[in-house]
Structures are given as C-alpha cells and as structure tokens.
Design a protein around this motif. Structure first.
Motif, mmCIF file in Angstrom:
data_model
loop_
_atom_site.group_PDB
_atom_site.id
_atom_site.type_symbol
_atom_site.label_atom_id
_atom_site.label_comp_id
_atom_site.label_asym_id
_atom_site.label_seq_id
_atom_site.Cartn_x
_atom_site.Cartn_y
_atom_site.Cartn_z
ATOM 1 N N ARG A 337 0.833 -1.194 0.000
ATOM 2 C CA ARG A 337 0.000 0.000 0.000
ATOM 3 C C ARG A 337 0.871 1.249 0.000
ATOM 4 O O ARG A 337 1.904 1.304 0.677
ATOM 5 N N VAL A 338 0.435 2.274 -0.766
ATOM 6 C CA VAL A 338 1.106 3.570 -0.739
ATOM 7 C C VAL A 338 0.063 4.672 -0.684
ATOM 8 O O VAL A 338 -1.092 4.487 -1.070
ATOM 9 N N THR A 339 0.494 5.836 -0.194
ATOM 10 C CA THR A 339 -0.349 7.015 -0.190
ATOM 11 C C THR A 339 0.562 8.234 -0.349
ATOM 12 O O THR A 339 1.768 8.092 -0.538
ATOM 13 N N ASN A 340 0.004 9.415 -0.280
ATOM 14 C CA ASN A 340 0.800 10.631 -0.391
ATOM 15 C C ASN A 340 1.363 11.034 0.969
ATOM 16 O O ASN A 340 0.719 10.808 1.999
ATOM 17 N N PRO A 341 2.537 11.652 0.998
ATOM 18 C CA PRO A 341 3.117 12.072 2.284
ATOM 19 C C PRO A 341 2.213 13.007 3.070
ATOM 20 O O PRO A 341 2.221 12.980 4.307
ATOM 21 N N SER A 342 1.419 13.814 2.382
ATOM 22 C CA SER A 342 0.589 14.809 3.070
ATOM 23 C C SER A 342 -0.820 14.328 3.353
ATOM 24 O O SER A 342 -1.673 15.122 3.762
ATOM 25 N N THR A 343 -1.101 13.050 3.166
ATOM 26 C CA THR A 343 -2.467 12.567 3.355
ATOM 27 C C THR A 343 -2.982 12.857 4.763
ATOM 28 O O THR A 343 -2.221 12.795 5.747
ATOM 29 N N THR A 344 -4.241 13.181 4.863
ATOM 30 C CA THR A 344 -4.872 13.406 6.171
ATOM 31 C C THR A 344 -5.852 12.284 6.505
ATOM 32 O O THR A 344 -6.562 12.361 7.497
ATOM 33 N N THR A 345 -5.899 11.255 5.675
ATOM 34 C CA THR A 345 -6.791 10.126 5.922
ATOM 35 C C THR A 345 -5.978 8.921 6.374
ATOM 36 O O THR A 345 -4.754 8.887 6.265
ATOM 37 N N GLU A 346 -6.663 7.909 6.860
ATOM 38 C CA GLU A 346 -5.980 6.699 7.301
ATOM 39 C C GLU A 346 -5.397 5.933 6.111
ATOM 40 O O GLU A 346 -4.406 5.214 6.243
ATOM 41 N N SER A 347 -6.032 6.068 4.943
ATOM 42 C CA SER A 347 -5.524 5.446 3.715
ATOM 43 C C SER A 347 -5.290 3.951 3.897
ATOM 44 O O SER A 347 -4.193 3.436 3.663
ATOM 45 N N ALA A 348 -6.338 3.253 4.275
ATOM 46 C CA ALA A 348 -6.238 1.815 4.536
ATOM 47 C C ALA A 348 -6.828 1.006 3.388
ATOM 48 O O ALA A 348 -7.654 1.489 2.614
ATOM 49 N N VAL A 349 -6.377 -0.247 3.310
ATOM 50 C CA VAL A 349 -6.914 -1.211 2.359
ATOM 51 C C VAL A 349 -7.521 -2.353 3.167
ATOM 52 O O VAL A 349 -6.907 -2.840 4.129
#
Length: 411
Positions: A337-349
């Motif tokens: 899993r990847v997301t953006n460095p500035s994400t404000t969400t949990e960004s889960a799968v």
C-alpha cells in the motif's frame, strides 16, 4: 476522475488524431428585439478525443513485453503520486528510454497529462519532483496521452486502438464504470487491452477505473448502491454485476492475476463495508447441507477461510493505492500500500472474505451472513500475499444479521 485540482493554468502540448473538436464560446451582443433570429450551425460531435503532452513520435526503447504483471488499484479521491511513478518504473521506463503513458476514460478532459508528465507547477521536467506532481518526463516518459472514448463506435475505432496499442502504461480514469461496461466491453478496445495485458504492460485504475479491474465488477448500471439498501435486499435493482449473470468467464478485461476478486473504492469515506459484504455474498454459490441451503442464488464461488478460488474482495480507501505485482511462475502475487506524504486520511486497504456461506440471501429479504474475515493494511511496510490471502493478521470478524452490520464501527 482526477480530483486533485491544479491551481495554475496548464498549457500541455495538445495533439489531434481523428478529428478532435476544440470549441470556444464567443460572447455576442444582444440582438435588437425586431431583428430576425440567428442560428448557429451545429458542430459535429467528435467520435473520440485525443490529447497528448510531450513527444508522441519520440523513439521508445523501453521493453514492450515484460516478465510479470503490474497493477495499481487506487481508491479514488486525491491521486497517489508514487503509484504513478511505480507504474512507470515497472514498465521498464528509465531516463533515455522513452515511454508512452496512456490514460483512457469515457468522459472528462486531459487533466491527467500535465500532472503525470511535469515535475512542478512551472511545468518543468526537473528531476526534483514537487508533491502533487508525478514527474514522468524526468523518469523517462516521452509522452502522456489521454483518449476520451464515449461510445461503442469510438471503442471500435482503428485510430483509437492504434494509439492504445502503443502504450507502455495504461491507466483507467474515474468517472462512471457503467460507461466502461456499456461502451467498451466486447469491442476492439477490450481486445487491445487484453493484448497489452498478455505482454504484462502495467495497468492501473482509480474509482470507476478500479471497479472494472476484477474478475467480477460492480457495474453500477443504475444508481450507486448504498450499504443500507444492499444489506436489506441483496438483489435490489441497483446491485448489478459484470459478467451478468455472474459467471467464471466473460467478465470485462478480467486480468488473470486478479482472479476471484471484486473491488470497491472510496471505501471508508462513503461507509461501503455493508454493501461490499453484500456484493461478495452474492458471488457465493448455493450449497446444500443437512440443515438447508446456504449461499446466494446465482453465485459462482465457494465461501471459505482457505484456498485462492473463493469469493473475496478488496476495498480501498480514498488517497490510497495498492501496488500489485506478479513475481514469476510458481511465486505468489503480492501487494503493498502507498499514499501521499501529506495525506490526512488513514488510507487503509481492506481485504474481505466470507469464511462461511450466507445463511439468508434472497430477494426482498435482509441478508444474514456471519464470520466475514476482514484484514486491514495500513502499514507502508506491509506486504499482502494475494495468492494465499496472508501477510496481514485478521483485523475483525464482521456479521450481517437481518440486514444490520455488526459491529457497525468497522473502521
């Protein structure tokens, strides 16, 4: 759909093949009341639209055939910059090789082109890549191209398929997955996509583009199904699938590396666990036992807590991408899993699999299914084994009892 709005004016190089129409609105003074009405000549609607940024005629030495498949499964919302870079790298594109990144969609604009090609808001190709930009040119891309393909006729166009067939990477944008099923399935475009997949050309999709990458697709031919209504009636009209009826063959695209899977996006922000469990339950085949019949009429796979040919699915949150790769013959397909460095969400799968068939799954009757396994990947260092469904510990068991999800706070 590209949801990250670019704050500056972008002027990508726009090329045209097949008669793209670029319209400009003119502001005209009001005519006197006594003047005869004037009518504008109707402009023809283009068969398809094509936009290119970079040099589409540059020589490309990146490999056209790759040893293993690569997929980006993106959950919608803000696009995940490192996922696009991963696709480029998996395509064997490096500085000096050139490479063509082709975005396909049924509606929308060329907004992906500058985002993927340039490195910053000044539209440079610097090796210093700003956040919110992919910097594809600095990684070796020679062009980013967008095809807007809004009809069956367009999907069968030789010009459209010639452009797509040259791709080193393909990405399916968001929008409305029913358009992809209605307009693209069974066309030359689908065959071109399958030919590219046979060469292991990297393929990605976000939101609606994600929805059409499984063996089974939620086709959304009508309104978008809600969790509440899905659990209260697992056969209600807004639950539509491809293939229809459900089958182990005949799905749109259906990459072999993603067999037995169905996907859902915007997973946490739109509270989609209830509908997703319903979707997966519908894939579970009926099974006779001494105590009755379990499963869902029309289902085609078993429910089980083991094996790799069982009903199962992956729900992906916003601003989240799952990077899926083959690792060679006899080796498992893995994902991280990847997301953006500035994400404000949990960004889960979320990896979801019923361990037993639904005990109640009938039209106009609330769903009942117990012991649904949920595994949650929110660790950037974690690796999930898609082949044997391991690598992340069990997060929760969920139940749906007479149409009610328990526990309701599944996040």
């Amino acid at each position: 759909m590209l949801t990250r709005l670019l704050s500056q004016s972008l002027k990508p190089v726009i090329a045209s093949l097949g008669g793209i129409v670029l319209a400009m609105a003119a502001v005209l003074p009001a005519a006197p009341a006594s003047a005869a009405p004037k009518f504008e000549t109707a402009q023809p609607i283009p068969l398809y639209s094509y936009f290119a940024t970079g040099d589409v005629d540059a020589p490309v030495t990146a490999p056209s055939v790759l040893p293993t498949p690569s997929f980006v499964l993106m959950g919608g919302g803000p696009d995940v910059d490192p996922a696009f870079r991963w696709l480029i790298q998996r395509a064997g594109i490096k500085p000096g090789t050139g490479g063509r990144f082709v975005v396909i969609r049924a509606t929308g604009t060329e907004a992906y082109n500058p985002y993927i090609y340039y490195s910053d808001e000044n539209l440079t190709t610097s090796t210093t890549i700003a956040e919110l930009w992919v910097g594809g040119a600095s990684l070796g891309l020679s062009s980013v191209e967008t095809l807007v393909i809004p009809s069956i006729k367009a999907a069968n166009s030789p010009a459209v398929n010639a452009i797509l067939a040259r791709a080193n990477v393909v990405f399916i944008a968001g929008g409305d997955q029913s358009h992809y099923i209605r307009f693209w399935k069974g066309t030359a475009l689908e065959q071109t996509l399958k030919s590219l997949m046979a060469k292991n050309v990297p393929l990605g999709g976000t939101s609606a583009g994600l929805a059409v990458l499984g063996q089974f697709d939620y086709s959304a031919l009508y309104k978008s199904a809600t969790s509440e209504l899905s659990m209260m009636d697992p056969y209600y009209k807004d639950i539509t699938f491809d293939p229809a009826p459900l089958s182990l063959q005949g799905g749109f695209i259906a990459p072999p590396a993603l067999a037995s899977l169905i996907f859902d996006s915007h997973f946490d922000s739109r509270d989609r666990m209830g509908r997703f469990i319903t979707f997966i339950s519908r894939i579970v085949a009926p099974k006779e036992s001494a105590s009755g019949t379990f499963g869902c009429a029309g289902g085609v796979l078993p429910a089980s807590s083991s094996g790799n040919a069982t009903a199962r699915g992956i729900g992906i949150s916003v601003e989240t991408a799952l990077l899926v790769q083959g690792n060679g013959d006899g080796k498992p397909v893995t994902a991280k899993r990847v997301t953006n460095p500035s994400t404000t969400t949990e960004s889960a799968v979320y990896f979801v699999r019923p361990s037993v068939p639904p005990s109640v799954c009938e039209p106009k009757t609330p769903l009942t299914v117990s012991t649904v396994e949920v595994r949650k990947l929110d660790d950037p260092a974690g690796v999930f084994n898609l082949t044997d469904w391991t690598g992340v510990p069990l997060y929760k068991h969920l139940d749906v009892n007479s149409g009610v999800l328990s526990p309701a706070d599944w996040y």
